[in-house]
Design an enzyme around this catalytic site. Structure first.
Site, PDB file in Angstrom:
ATOM      1  N   GLU A  29     -11.580  -5.401  -1.160  1.00 57.07           N
ATOM      2  CA  GLU A  29     -12.271  -4.111  -1.257  1.00 57.07           C
ATOM      3  C   GLU A  29     -13.741  -4.384  -1.499  1.00 57.07           C
ATOM      4  O   GLU A  29     -14.126  -4.779  -2.593  1.00 57.07           O
ATOM      5  CB  GLU A  29     -11.743  -3.296  -2.453  1.00 57.07           C
ATOM      6  CG  GLU A  29     -10.282  -2.959  -2.412  1.00 57.07           C
ATOM      7  CD  GLU A  29     -10.022  -1.619  -1.739  1.00 57.07           C
ATOM      8  OE1 GLU A  29     -10.996  -1.019  -1.230  1.00 57.07           O
ATOM      9  OE2 GLU A  29      -8.853  -1.200  -1.722  1.00 57.07           O
ATOM     10  N   ARG A  72      -6.720  -7.186  -2.419  1.00 56.71           N
ATOM     11  CA  ARG A  72      -7.420  -6.340  -1.438  1.00 56.71           C
ATOM     12  C   ARG A  72      -8.887  -6.737  -1.410  1.00 56.71           C
ATOM     13  O   ARG A  72      -9.566  -6.684  -2.452  1.00 56.71           O
ATOM     14  CB  ARG A  72      -7.342  -4.860  -1.843  1.00 56.71           C
ATOM     15  CG  ARG A  72      -5.937  -4.355  -2.032  1.00 56.71           C
ATOM     16  CD  ARG A  72      -5.429  -3.598  -0.819  1.00 56.71           C
ATOM     17  NE  ARG A  72      -4.013  -3.329  -0.955  1.00 56.71           N
ATOM     18  CZ  ARG A  72      -3.492  -2.122  -1.108  1.00 56.71           C
ATOM     19  NH1 ARG A  72      -4.278  -1.065  -1.118  1.00 56.71           N
ATOM     20  NH2 ARG A  72      -2.187  -1.957  -1.223  1.00 56.71           N
ATOM     21  N   ARG A  96      -4.020   1.278 -12.447  1.00 51.29           N
ATOM     22  CA  ARG A  96      -4.392   2.693 -12.281  1.00 51.29           C
ATOM     23  C   ARG A  96      -3.685   3.541 -13.332  1.00 51.29           C
ATOM     24  O   ARG A  96      -4.274   4.422 -13.952  1.00 51.29           O
ATOM     25  CB  ARG A  96      -3.952   3.212 -10.916  1.00 51.29           C
ATOM     26  CG  ARG A  96      -4.803   2.798  -9.780  1.00 51.29           C
ATOM     27  CD  ARG A  96      -5.911   3.797  -9.471  1.00 51.29           C
ATOM     28  NE  ARG A  96      -6.754   3.245  -8.448  1.00 51.29           N
ATOM     29  CZ  ARG A  96      -6.696   3.587  -7.163  1.00 51.29           C
ATOM     30  NH1 ARG A  96      -5.841   4.512  -6.776  1.00 51.29           N
ATOM     31  NH2 ARG A  96      -7.491   3.023  -6.288  1.00 51.29           N
ATOM     32  N   ARG A 140     -12.248   2.381  -9.901  1.00 54.71           N
ATOM     33  CA  ARG A 140     -10.805   2.490  -9.674  1.00 54.71           C
ATOM     34  C   ARG A 140     -10.235   1.426  -8.742  1.00 54.71           C
ATOM     35  O   ARG A 140      -9.062   1.474  -8.393  1.00 54.71           O
ATOM     36  CB  ARG A 140     -10.482   3.875  -9.122  1.00 54.71           C
ATOM     37  CG  ARG A 140     -11.226   4.158  -7.820  1.00 54.71           C
ATOM     38  CD  ARG A 140     -10.674   5.350  -7.118  1.00 54.71           C
ATOM     39  NE  ARG A 140     -10.857   6.546  -7.927  1.00 54.71           N
ATOM     40  CZ  ARG A 140     -10.142   7.667  -7.786  1.00 54.71           C
ATOM     41  NH1 ARG A 140      -9.199   7.731  -6.888  1.00 54.71           N
ATOM     42  NH2 ARG A 140     -10.381   8.705  -8.533  1.00 54.71           N
ATOM     43  N   HIS A 141     -11.059   0.488  -8.283  1.00 60.07           N
ATOM     44  CA  HIS A 141     -10.571  -0.562  -7.386  1.00 60.07           C
ATOM     45  C   HIS A 141     -10.811  -1.952  -7.961  1.00 60.07           C
ATOM     46  O   HIS A 141     -11.887  -2.252  -8.457  1.00 60.07           O
ATOM     47  CB  HIS A 141     -11.270  -0.482  -6.023  1.00 60.07           C
ATOM     48  CG  HIS A 141     -10.860   0.711  -5.219  1.00 60.07           C
ATOM     49  ND1 HIS A 141     -11.605   1.857  -5.178  1.00 60.07           N
ATOM     50  CD2 HIS A 141      -9.774   0.931  -4.446  1.00 60.07           C
ATOM     51  CE1 HIS A 141     -11.003   2.754  -4.401  1.00 60.07           C
ATOM     52  NE2 HIS A 141      -9.874   2.217  -3.961  1.00 60.07           N
ATOM     53  N   GLU A 181      -5.020   9.165  -7.792  1.00 60.91           N
ATOM     54  CA  GLU A 181      -3.811   8.677  -7.133  1.00 60.91           C
ATOM     55  C   GLU A 181      -3.292   7.449  -7.874  1.00 60.91           C
ATOM     56  O   GLU A 181      -4.013   6.486  -8.085  1.00 60.91           O
ATOM     57  CB  GLU A 181      -4.145   8.280  -5.687  1.00 60.91           C
ATOM     58  CG  GLU A 181      -2.982   7.638  -4.964  1.00 60.91           C
ATOM     59  CD  GLU A 181      -3.385   6.889  -3.687  1.00 60.91           C
ATOM     60  OE1 GLU A 181      -4.312   7.349  -2.994  1.00 60.91           O
ATOM     61  OE2 GLU A 181      -2.763   5.853  -3.416  1.00 60.91           O
ATOM     62  N   SER A 239       1.852   5.761  -4.065  1.00 58.88           N
ATOM     63  CA  SER A 239       1.944   6.226  -2.694  1.00 58.88           C
ATOM     64  C   SER A 239       3.289   5.745  -2.152  1.00 58.88           C
ATOM     65  O   SER A 239       3.728   4.636  -2.450  1.00 58.88           O
ATOM     66  CB  SER A 239       0.732   5.643  -1.966  1.00 58.88           C
ATOM     67  OG  SER A 239       0.911   5.698  -0.614  1.00 58.88           O
TER      68      SER A 239
HETATM   69  P1  ATP Z   1      -6.895   4.222  -2.482  1.00 57.92           P
HETATM   70  O1  ATP Z   1      -6.836   5.250  -1.378  1.00 57.92           O
HETATM   71  O2  ATP Z   1      -6.943   4.807  -3.858  1.00 57.92           O
HETATM   72  O3  ATP Z   1      -7.885   3.125  -2.240  1.00 57.92           O
HETATM   73  P2  ATP Z   1      -4.637   3.057  -1.113  1.00 57.92           P
HETATM   74  O4  ATP Z   1      -4.289   4.258  -0.320  1.00 57.92           O
HETATM   75  O5  ATP Z   1      -5.293   1.900  -0.455  1.00 57.92           O
HETATM   76  O6  ATP Z   1      -5.461   3.467  -2.423  1.00 57.92           O
HETATM   77  P3  ATP Z   1      -1.971   2.050  -1.339  1.00 57.92           P
HETATM   78  O7  ATP Z   1      -2.205   1.000  -0.345  1.00 57.92           O
HETATM   79  O8  ATP Z   1      -1.126   3.188  -0.984  1.00 57.92           O
HETATM   80  O9  ATP Z   1      -3.366   2.589  -1.877  1.00 57.92           O
HETATM   81  O10 ATP Z   1      -1.503   1.353  -2.696  1.00 57.92           O
HETATM   82  C1  ATP Z   1      -0.565   1.920  -3.589  1.00 57.92           C
HETATM   83  C2  ATP Z   1      -1.145   2.068  -4.988  1.00 57.92           C
HETATM   84  O11 ATP Z   1      -1.756   0.873  -5.406  1.00 57.92           O
HETATM   85  C3  ATP Z   1      -2.242   3.118  -5.082  1.00 57.92           C
HETATM   86  O12 ATP Z   1      -1.698   4.387  -5.303  1.00 57.92           O
HETATM   87  C4  ATP Z   1      -3.022   2.644  -6.271  1.00 57.92           C
HETATM   88  O13 ATP Z   1      -2.390   3.055  -7.479  1.00 57.92           O
HETATM   89  C5  ATP Z   1      -2.910   1.141  -6.205  1.00 57.92           C
HETATM   90  N1  ATP Z   1      -4.086   0.516  -5.613  1.00 57.92           N
HETATM   91  C6  ATP Z   1      -4.396   0.444  -4.297  1.00 57.92           C
HETATM   92  N2  ATP Z   1      -5.533  -0.234  -4.095  1.00 57.92           N
HETATM   93  C7  ATP Z   1      -5.962  -0.632  -5.321  1.00 57.92           C
HETATM   94  C8  ATP Z   1      -7.085  -1.396  -5.778  1.00 57.92           C
HETATM   95  N3  ATP Z   1      -7.967  -1.898  -4.945  1.00 57.92           N
HETATM   96  N4  ATP Z   1      -7.193  -1.618  -7.104  1.00 57.92           N
HETATM   97  C9  ATP Z   1      -6.274  -1.121  -7.970  1.00 57.92           C
HETATM   98  N5  ATP Z   1      -5.208  -0.401  -7.607  1.00 57.92           N
HETATM   99  C10 ATP Z   1      -5.035  -0.153  -6.298  1.00 57.92           C
END
Ligand code: ATP
Length: 365
Positions: free
Chosen positions: A145, A143, A339, A151-152, A288, A291
């Site tokens: 990000e 990602r 996470r 947390r990311h 979270e 999902s």
């Molecule tokens: P958030 O809203 O916390 O950024 P997201 O809605 O983008 O997450 P999903 O795309 O639904 O997350 O991804 C499923 C799971 O993957 C999340 O619940 C989380 O545990 C994990 N996750 C998502 N993005 C990341 C990240 N950048 N780094 C670490 N873990 C992640």
């Protein structure tokens, strides 16, 4: 070092035994000074630790995190296999991302542009079309990000699953709580046996996990009907309330509104109330970790969702073909492995849950 000697009981020794050496050999000499103390009582900054990660990993308390991670993944693998899931590996180099958008890393792919997979979403659904009724995958997700949070990560391990012939999100949630509970039991057992310091942090799960609707969260947050996604602070507030009221560190947040999942074109909208999806999160004390939800399996509805998300069907030929020749109702979920390790171990930063973490600024080591 290689040490040969006699092991003797000792009252004074921390572990109750001492090694009395008769021969000591140096296998490999270390340069001095070390950039990072490996037995220091004073903690180094996380950045310094990560810059010298190989030395950092030698510390017993750091090593213990990866022992926890190993047990957890083994626990999930065995729980999945017991229930007839195939372990799969889907491509990480893609022509298009799952949701398009800004969080994709582009790569040069010979004469073309390709992208690193944000998630195995589309492929795990295609496998359901391929007649694999239950699949799971533990693999990196990428990602872009730009945010710098605790947390990311830009590269994380996603534990994904997809299940065919499911048309009730509640069936998915029941499966998830069983799997999580079994994996945690296994982890606790293994870590206790190995005297891992995190053993006592792995909660004994109580089933079922509470279900809290998105609408209830909005009320707790004082913005009923706002249909606004939950931010980090919102998740914390909801978490405090949920744990206080239900006494379970794990809880599902259910029935996310369609407006919040607008970009998630593959999410099924409820037939009796299209303003809602069957989507849900699983949170642990305000964070979270998962999902998931029911996917749209009807091609005509899927095409409408794509259009509403502003995406062109031309971008997804292989995915859409999977829906043309019979696709059962299905659903699935994704757990962020780091996470989960992060919250279970009580680490201050998610980076500590990955061996060599990648973030906006870090590409080394
Ligand atoms: P958030 O809203 O916390 O950024 P997201 O809605 O983008 O997450 P999903 O795309 O639904 O997350 O991804 C499923 C799971 O993957 C999340 O619940 C989380 O545990 C994990 N996750 C998502 N993005 C990341 C990240 N950048 N780094 C670490 N873990 C992640």
């Amino acid at each position: 070092m290689e040490v040969e000697g006699t092991v003797r009981r000792s009252e004074k020794a921390r572990r109750g035994v001492e090694l009395h050496p008769s021969r000591v050999a140096v296998l490999s000499r270390a340069e001095v000074p070390l950039p990072l103390g490996v037995v220091d009582k004073v903690g180094a900054e996380l950045d310094t630790r990560l810059n010298h990660r190989v030395l950092d990993l030698r510390k017993p308390e750091v090593r213990a995190i990866f022992e926890l991670r190993t047990s957890l993944l083994a626990g999930f693998r065995s729980a999945f296999r017991k229930r007839g899931f195939f372990e799969v590996e889907t491509p990480k180099i893609l022509r298009q991302g799952a949701e398009g958008g800004a969080t994709l890393f582009a790569v040069d792919y010979f004469e073309r542009r390709a992208y690193l997979a944000q998630s195995p979403q589309l492929y795990k659904q295609m496998l359901i079309g391929g007649g694999f009724e239950r699949v799971f995958e533990i693999a990196p997700a990428f990602r872009a990000e730009p945010s710098d949070t605790v947390r990311h990560l830009t590269e994380f391990s996603s534990l994904d699953a997809e299940v065919g012939y499911v048309d009730d999100a509640e069936d998915l949630r029941r499966l998830i709580e069983e799997l999580v509970s079994e994996a945690l039991d296994e982890t606790r057992r293994e870590l206790t046996e190995r005297e891992n310091p995190f053993a006592s942090r792995i909660p004994a799960t109580t089933l079922p996990f509470p279900r809290i609707s998105f609408a209830q969260c909005e009320e707790w947050l004082g913005r009923p009907g706002a249909e606004q996604d939950l931010g980090t602070e919102d998740e914390k507030t909801v978490g405090e309330r949920a744990v206080a009221e239900h006494g379970n560190p794990f809880y599902f947040l259910t029935d996310f509104p369609t407006a919040v999942k607008a970009h998630t074109f593959y999410a099924k909208r409820k037939d009796d109330d299209p303003r809602l999806t069957g989507y849900f999160d699983l949170d642990y004390r305000g964070v979270e970790i998962l999902s998931g939800g029911l996917r749209e399996h009807r091609l005509d509805h899927l095409l409408k969702n794509l259009e509403a998300a502003g995406l062109s069907p031309d971008g997804f030929p292989g995915y859409l073909e999977a829906f043309r020749y019979g696709m059962p109702p299905h659903g699935g979920w994704a757990i962020g492995v780091e996470r989960l390790v992060w919250v279970l171990a009580g680490l201050s930063n998610i980076r500590e849950a990955r061996l060599f973490p990648r973030d906006r600024y870090r590409l080394d080591p």
